[in-house]
Design a protein around this motif. Structure first.
Motif, PDB file in Angstrom:
ATOM      1  N   GLU A  55       4.861  16.511  -2.148  1.00  0.00           N
ATOM      2  CA  GLU A  55       5.728  17.611  -2.607  1.00  0.00           C
ATOM      3  C   GLU A  55       5.619  18.806  -1.670  1.00  0.00           C
ATOM      4  OE1 GLU A  55       4.755  18.817  -6.643  1.00  0.00           O
ATOM      5  OE2 GLU A  55       4.741  16.694  -7.227  1.00  0.00           O
ATOM      6  N   ILE A  56       4.379  19.089  -1.248  1.00  0.00           N
ATOM      7  CA  ILE A  56       4.168  20.240  -0.360  1.00  0.00           C
ATOM      8  C   ILE A  56       4.713  19.944   1.040  1.00  0.00           C
ATOM      9  CG2 ILE A  56       2.371  21.689   0.721  1.00  0.00           C
ATOM     10  CD1 ILE A  56       0.711  21.196  -1.851  1.00  0.00           C
ATOM     11  N   GLY A  57       4.645  18.685   1.410  1.00  0.00           N
ATOM     12  CA  GLY A  57       5.269  18.324   2.679  1.00  0.00           C
ATOM     13  C   GLY A  57       4.338  17.771   3.736  1.00  0.00           C
ATOM     14  N   SER A  58       3.052  17.553   3.389  1.00  0.00           N
ATOM     15  CA  SER A  58       2.154  16.952   4.377  1.00  0.00           C
ATOM     16  C   SER A  58       0.980  16.262   3.699  1.00  0.00           C
ATOM     17  CB  SER A  58       1.614  18.024   5.330  1.00  0.00           C
ATOM     18  OG  SER A  58       0.555  17.476   6.081  1.00  0.00           O
ATOM     19  N   PRO A  59       0.702  15.016   4.087  1.00  0.00           N
ATOM     20  CA  PRO A  59      -0.448  14.330   3.497  1.00  0.00           C
ATOM     21  C   PRO A  59      -1.777  14.918   3.987  1.00  0.00           C
ATOM     22  CG  PRO A  59       0.532  12.992   5.244  1.00  0.00           C
ATOM     23  CD  PRO A  59       1.424  14.187   5.067  1.00  0.00           C
ATOM     24  N   LYS A  60      -1.706  15.767   5.006  1.00  0.00           N
ATOM     25  CA  LYS A  60      -2.947  16.305   5.583  1.00  0.00           C
ATOM     26  C   LYS A  60      -3.630  17.328   4.677  1.00  0.00           C
ATOM     27  CE  LYS A  60      -1.590  15.929  10.437  1.00  0.00           C
ATOM     28  NZ  LYS A  60      -1.028  16.712  11.545  1.00  0.00           N
ATOM     29  N   VAL A  61      -2.928  17.842   3.679  1.00  0.00           N
ATOM     30  CA  VAL A  61      -3.496  18.946   2.906  1.00  0.00           C
ATOM     31  C   VAL A  61      -4.135  18.504   1.592  1.00  0.00           C
ATOM     32  CG1 VAL A  61      -1.967  20.665   3.915  1.00  0.00           C
ATOM     33  CG2 VAL A  61      -1.259  19.472   1.837  1.00  0.00           C
ATOM     34  N   MET A  62      -4.373  17.201   1.450  1.00  0.00           N
ATOM     35  CA  MET A  62      -4.959  16.699   0.204  1.00  0.00           C
ATOM     36  C   MET A  62      -6.280  17.394  -0.131  1.00  0.00           C
ATOM     37  SD  MET A  62      -4.009  12.706  -0.121  1.00  0.00           S
ATOM     38  CE  MET A  62      -4.649  12.032   1.373  1.00  0.00           C
ATOM     39  N   ASN A  63      -7.086  17.607   0.927  1.00  0.00           N
ATOM     40  CA  ASN A  63      -8.392  18.239   0.684  1.00  0.00           C
ATOM     41  C   ASN A  63      -8.243  19.658   0.150  1.00  0.00           C
ATOM     42  OD1 ASN A  63      -7.366  19.108   3.153  1.00  0.00           O
ATOM     43  ND2 ASN A  63      -9.363  19.176   4.179  1.00  0.00           N
ATOM     44  N   MET A  64      -7.202  20.360   0.609  1.00  0.00           N
ATOM     45  CA  MET A  64      -7.023  21.751   0.195  1.00  0.00           C
ATOM     46  C   MET A  64      -6.543  21.852  -1.260  1.00  0.00           C
ATOM     47  SD  MET A  64      -8.016  23.662   2.565  1.00  0.00           S
ATOM     48  CE  MET A  64      -8.999  22.723   3.695  1.00  0.00           C
ATOM     49  N   ILE A  65      -5.810  20.846  -1.692  1.00  0.00           N
ATOM     50  CA  ILE A  65      -5.369  20.823  -3.099  1.00  0.00           C
ATOM     51  C   ILE A  65      -6.613  20.712  -4.000  1.00  0.00           C
ATOM     52  CG2 ILE A  65      -4.059  19.511  -4.826  1.00  0.00           C
ATOM     53  CD1 ILE A  65      -2.281  18.569  -2.367  1.00  0.00           C
ATOM     54  N   LEU A  66      -7.509  19.814  -3.632  1.00  0.00           N
ATOM     55  CA  LEU A  66      -8.748  19.633  -4.409  1.00  0.00           C
ATOM     56  C   LEU A  66      -9.614  20.896  -4.363  1.00  0.00           C
ATOM     57  CD1 LEU A  66      -9.530  16.003  -3.212  1.00  0.00           C
ATOM     58  CD2 LEU A  66      -8.850  16.636  -5.530  1.00  0.00           C
ATOM     59  N   LEU A  67      -9.670  21.519  -3.181  1.00  0.00           N
ATOM     60  CA  LEU A  67     -10.471  22.747  -3.032  1.00  0.00           C
ATOM     61  C   LEU A  67      -9.892  23.872  -3.892  1.00  0.00           C
ATOM     62  CD1 LEU A  67     -12.647  24.536  -1.710  1.00  0.00           C
ATOM     63  CD2 LEU A  67     -11.133  24.811   0.262  1.00  0.00           C
ATOM     64  N   GLY A  68      -8.563  23.995  -3.887  1.00  0.00           N
ATOM     65  CA  GLY A  68      -7.903  25.024  -4.701  1.00  0.00           C
ATOM     66  C   GLY A  68      -8.221  24.835  -6.179  1.00  0.00           C
ATOM     67  N   ALA A  69      -8.169  23.592  -6.627  1.00  0.00           N
ATOM     68  CA  ALA A  69      -8.451  23.293  -8.032  1.00  0.00           C
ATOM     69  C   ALA A  69      -9.902  23.626  -8.374  1.00  0.00           C
ATOM     70  CB  ALA A  69      -8.169  21.820  -8.307  1.00  0.00           C
ATOM     71  N   TYR A  70     -10.808  23.214  -7.492  1.00  0.00           N
ATOM     72  CA  TYR A  70     -12.236  23.478  -7.714  1.00  0.00           C
ATOM     73  C   TYR A  70     -12.502  24.984  -7.815  1.00  0.00           C
ATOM     74  CZ  TYR A  70     -17.034  24.550  -6.420  1.00  0.00           C
ATOM     75  OH  TYR A  70     -18.280  25.096  -6.395  1.00  0.00           O
ATOM     76  N   THR A  71     -11.923  25.726  -6.882  1.00  0.00           N
ATOM     77  CA  THR A  71     -12.175  27.169  -6.823  1.00  0.00           C
ATOM     78  C   THR A  71     -11.652  27.866  -8.082  1.00  0.00           C
ATOM     79  OG1 THR A  71     -11.976  27.005  -4.438  1.00  0.00           O
ATOM     80  CG2 THR A  71     -11.918  29.212  -5.355  1.00  0.00           C
ATOM     81  N   GLU A  72     -10.514  27.416  -8.574  1.00  0.00           N
ATOM     82  CA  GLU A  72      -9.926  28.016  -9.777  1.00  0.00           C
ATOM     83  C   GLU A  72     -10.829  27.764 -10.999  1.00  0.00           C
ATOM     84  OE1 GLU A  72      -7.272  29.963  -9.936  1.00  0.00           O
ATOM     85  OE2 GLU A  72      -7.585  30.191 -12.095  1.00  0.00           O
ATOM     86  N   ILE A  73     -11.411  26.581 -11.072  1.00  0.00           N
ATOM     87  CA  ILE A  73     -12.241  26.246 -12.236  1.00  0.00           C
ATOM     88  C   ILE A  73     -13.625  26.885 -12.142  1.00  0.00           C
ATOM     89  CG2 ILE A  73     -13.374  24.358 -13.502  1.00  0.00           C
ATOM     90  CD1 ILE A  73     -11.008  22.561 -12.622  1.00  0.00           C
ATOM     91  N   GLU A  74     -14.278  26.742 -10.995  1.00  0.00           N
ATOM     92  CA  GLU A  74     -15.669  27.174 -10.855  1.00  0.00           C
ATOM     93  C   GLU A  74     -15.836  28.613 -10.368  1.00  0.00           C
ATOM     94  OE1 GLU A  74     -17.914  25.242 -12.617  1.00  0.00           O
ATOM     95  OE2 GLU A  74     -19.192  25.034 -10.852  1.00  0.00           O
ATOM     96  N   LYS A  75     -14.821  29.109  -9.700  1.00  0.00           N
ATOM     97  CA  LYS A  75     -14.823  30.477  -9.164  1.00  0.00           C
ATOM     98  C   LYS A  75     -16.101  30.873  -8.401  1.00  0.00           C
ATOM     99  CE  LYS A  75     -11.349  32.400 -12.209  1.00  0.00           C
ATOM    100  NZ  LYS A  75     -10.893  31.131 -12.817  1.00  0.00           N
ATOM    101  N   PRO A  76     -16.546  30.062  -7.442  1.00  0.00           N
ATOM    102  CA  PRO A  76     -17.704  30.475  -6.634  1.00  0.00           C
ATOM    103  C   PRO A  76     -17.306  31.609  -5.684  1.00  0.00           C
ATOM    104  CG  PRO A  76     -16.779  28.430  -5.786  1.00  0.00           C
ATOM    105  CD  PRO A  76     -15.990  28.773  -7.010  1.00  0.00           C
ATOM    106  N   VAL A  77     -16.023  31.611  -5.297  1.00  0.00           N
ATOM    107  CA  VAL A  77     -15.435  32.668  -4.457  1.00  0.00           C
ATOM    108  C   VAL A  77     -13.995  32.842  -4.952  1.00  0.00           C
ATOM    109  CG1 VAL A  77     -16.798  32.187  -2.373  1.00  0.00           C
ATOM    110  CG2 VAL A  77     -14.672  30.929  -2.741  1.00  0.00           C
ATOM    111  N   SER A  78     -13.334  33.895  -4.466  1.00  0.00           N
ATOM    112  CA  SER A  78     -11.936  34.074  -4.870  1.00  0.00           C
ATOM    113  C   SER A  78     -11.023  33.294  -3.930  1.00  0.00           C
ATOM    114  CB  SER A  78     -11.562  35.555  -4.851  1.00  0.00           C
ATOM    115  OG  SER A  78     -11.318  35.966  -3.513  1.00  0.00           O
TER     116      SER A  78
END
Lengths: 184, 356
Positions: free
Chosen positions: A120-143
């Motif tokens: 949907e975003i337009g690149s298979p290369k960003v899979m890791n960033m989707i997971l990182l975004g989700a993790y950060t939103e839930i755990e909030k170790p940093v903003s």
């Protein structure tokens, strides 16, 4: 605040980059951080993982033996790290490559069909960033803002052109996590 | 004061050496310290200094020897099997009384072993891995900031005593990342050629000769006595040690480098269960902080030594205590690094039912 996370997957999936970004962002926020990569005769397709600790106080051991969260990119990583997660901890899963459910019932589990979201975003290369975004939103170790700032430190030169796409992926991951937390 | 930078240990050690004024680096690639020569290969040309990848570790250490004889600040790095190859050079450098700094990013052994973190080179580093009666100063940092700070200190010590200083870290400290701050940059334009350096006779009346050879036993004995005198002075003046939470400790853990770091977490876990345990962490493993350990003998019930080997530093702990207290051991070999929880579990086995 002290957050220990293990990020694990195949070499080449951007596991180390996720860990490095978290550590860099933690440092930007004047927190104590450690980043410990697995290393060995690594190769694309082999297994790779890293341990990241972000803390308000000094960190002695950089080894995360009981993670608050794990970010799992493939099935062998879930098999290996599922038993280690703290009670009520978080497991974030790349559903596209992990064909089984989590066996434990004392943890919070977010499965994301990362491949579809990345398309949907337009690149298979960003899979890791989707997971990182989700993790950060839930755990909030940093903003999320600091994470984006850290990206410009680490993604330089030829890679700088990928920042915008990666930021989009981080935001999308965070949105998915928000929806997830709304459900609980 | 500089800003904090997130760096890998093997790179931080290289930048620290450059900031400390290392004018030349000689080495040969080996995991887990490949990032060190790689970093030097990029940075040394930028600052107009020498990076040279030798044909082998044997060649590299002899290049270090040669450069050190000219009074140049020189640095080398390698990992366990490579350091073994260098041992002949270590011995020659020792008896030649020339200063240099070498880093050993230790991996699993013996033999070719593996590339995972280990501390199995403690004996080699502290007891003299080459032939003859010699020592090098051996420093064992446990965080990347300490590693960076001690590189500069290592050069100062090397030049003060005209001795080789060896930094021992393991693969974990070499590969992990942590924020570091480079507090000081040495002004290399202020470097002066020491009066003992072999840089040509010039106006001097006599030639300067640096050698580790004297075929007359009386002459060689004199060289040895000089070395021993120097070592006694270093033992008196240069011991570095950290005592962590020892004030009220009823038990003491002894550990260096990565295992000391892990032990600090073990101590937090133990204390949260009401077990009063502290840590004695040698920063210099030679000279060894025997007095610090001896001084705590009456205070603690036992010592618990933990290392990434089969038990090497424990011999120095036992020598320091001379039987005054029991010393127990927990170690992992082959590149396996135990968690703080595993160390605690092993430690608790010696409490004899107390605190269960």
């Amino acid at each position: 605040m002290r957050k220990g996370v293990v990020i694990a997957g195949f070499g080449g999936q951007g596991v180390m980059l996720v860990g490095e970004l978290l550590a860099e962002a933690g440092m930007e926020e004047n927190k104590y951080v450690t980043f410990l990569p697995s290393y060995g005769p690594e190769q694309r397709g082999g297994t790779a993982n890293c341990h990241v600790v972000i803390s308000d106080t000094t960190i002695a051991s950089p080894i995360v033996s009981k993670p608050d969260a794990i970010i799992v990119f493939n099935l062998p990583s879930l098999d290996k790290f599922e038993p280690t997660v703290k009670e009520n901890g978080v497991i974030i899963i790349n559903k596209s490559l992990v064909p089984r459910e989590v066996r434990r019932n004392d943890v919070r589990v977010l499965q994301i069909d990362v491949q579809s979201v990345a398309e949907e975003i337009g690149s298979p290369k960003v899979m890791n960033m989707i997971l990182l975004g989700a993790y950060t939103e839930i755990e909030k170790p940093v903003s999320l803002t600091t994470l984006k700032k850290a990206m410009s430190v680490i993604l330089t030169g030829r890679k700088a052109s990928l920042i915008e796409l990666n930021e989009k992926a981080l935001d999308r991951g965070a949105e998915i996590a928000k929806e997830f937390m709304g459900v609980i | 004061m500089g800003e904090k930078i997130l760096m890998k240990g093997a790179e931080a050690i290289a930048e620290a050496a450059i900031k400390a004024g290392a004018m030349a680096f000689f080495g040969y690639p080996i995991t887990p310290q490949n990032e060190t020569p790689e970093y030097f290969s990029r940075r040394m040309p930028e600052v107009g200094r020498i990076f040279l990848q030798a044909e082998s570790e044997v060649a590299a250490i002899n290049m270090i020897y040669g450069a050190a004889c000219t009074g140049t600040r020189v640095f080398a790095s390698s990992s366990s099997p490579g350091i073994s190859l260098m041992q002949e050079g270590f011995s020659y450098i020792a008896n030649s009384n020339v200063p240099c700094v070498v880093a050993n990013v230790m991996r699993g052994g013996p033999g070719l072993g593996d590339i995972a973190p280990a501390q199995g080179d403690y004996f080699q580093a502290t007891k003299g891995g080459g032939h003859g009666d010699y020592h090098t100063i051996v420093i064992a940092p446990h965080t990347l900031q300490e590693e960076v700070d001690l590189v500069l200190k290592a050069f100062d010590l090397a030049e003060k005593y005209r001795i080789m200083v060896v930094l021992i870290v393991d693969g974990l400290l070499g590969q992990m990342m942590e924020p570091v701050e480079f507090k000081e940059t040495v002004d290399v334009t202020k470097f002066k050629v020491p009066e003992w350096a072999t840089v040509g006779q010039g106006d001097r009346e006599d030639r300067i000769i640096i050698t580790s050879l004297d075929l007359a036993p009386e002459g060689l004995e004199k060289m040895n006595l000089h070395l021993q005198e120097k070592y006694r002075k270093i033992e008196e003046q240069e011991v570095m040690v950290e005592e962590y939470r020892m004030d009220d400790a009823e038990y003491a853990i002894t550990a260096f480098g990565t295992m000391a770091r892990i032990s600090k977490t073990t101590i937090e876990l133990a204390r949260s269960e009401g077990i009063k345990v502290g840590l004695i962490r040698p920063i210099t493993v030679w000279p060894f902080p025997s007095k610090t350990i001896e001084n705590r003998a009456n205070q603690v019930k036992f010592f618990f030594d933990t290392e990434l080997n089969a038990g090497q530093m424990i011999e120095d702990v036992k020598l320091a205590l001379n039987g005054a207290r029991p010393v127990y051991f927990y170690g992992k070999m082959g590149g396996i690094v135990p968690s703080a929880e595993e160390v605690l579990e092993e430690f608790k086995k010696h409490l004899g039912g107390q605190h269960e």
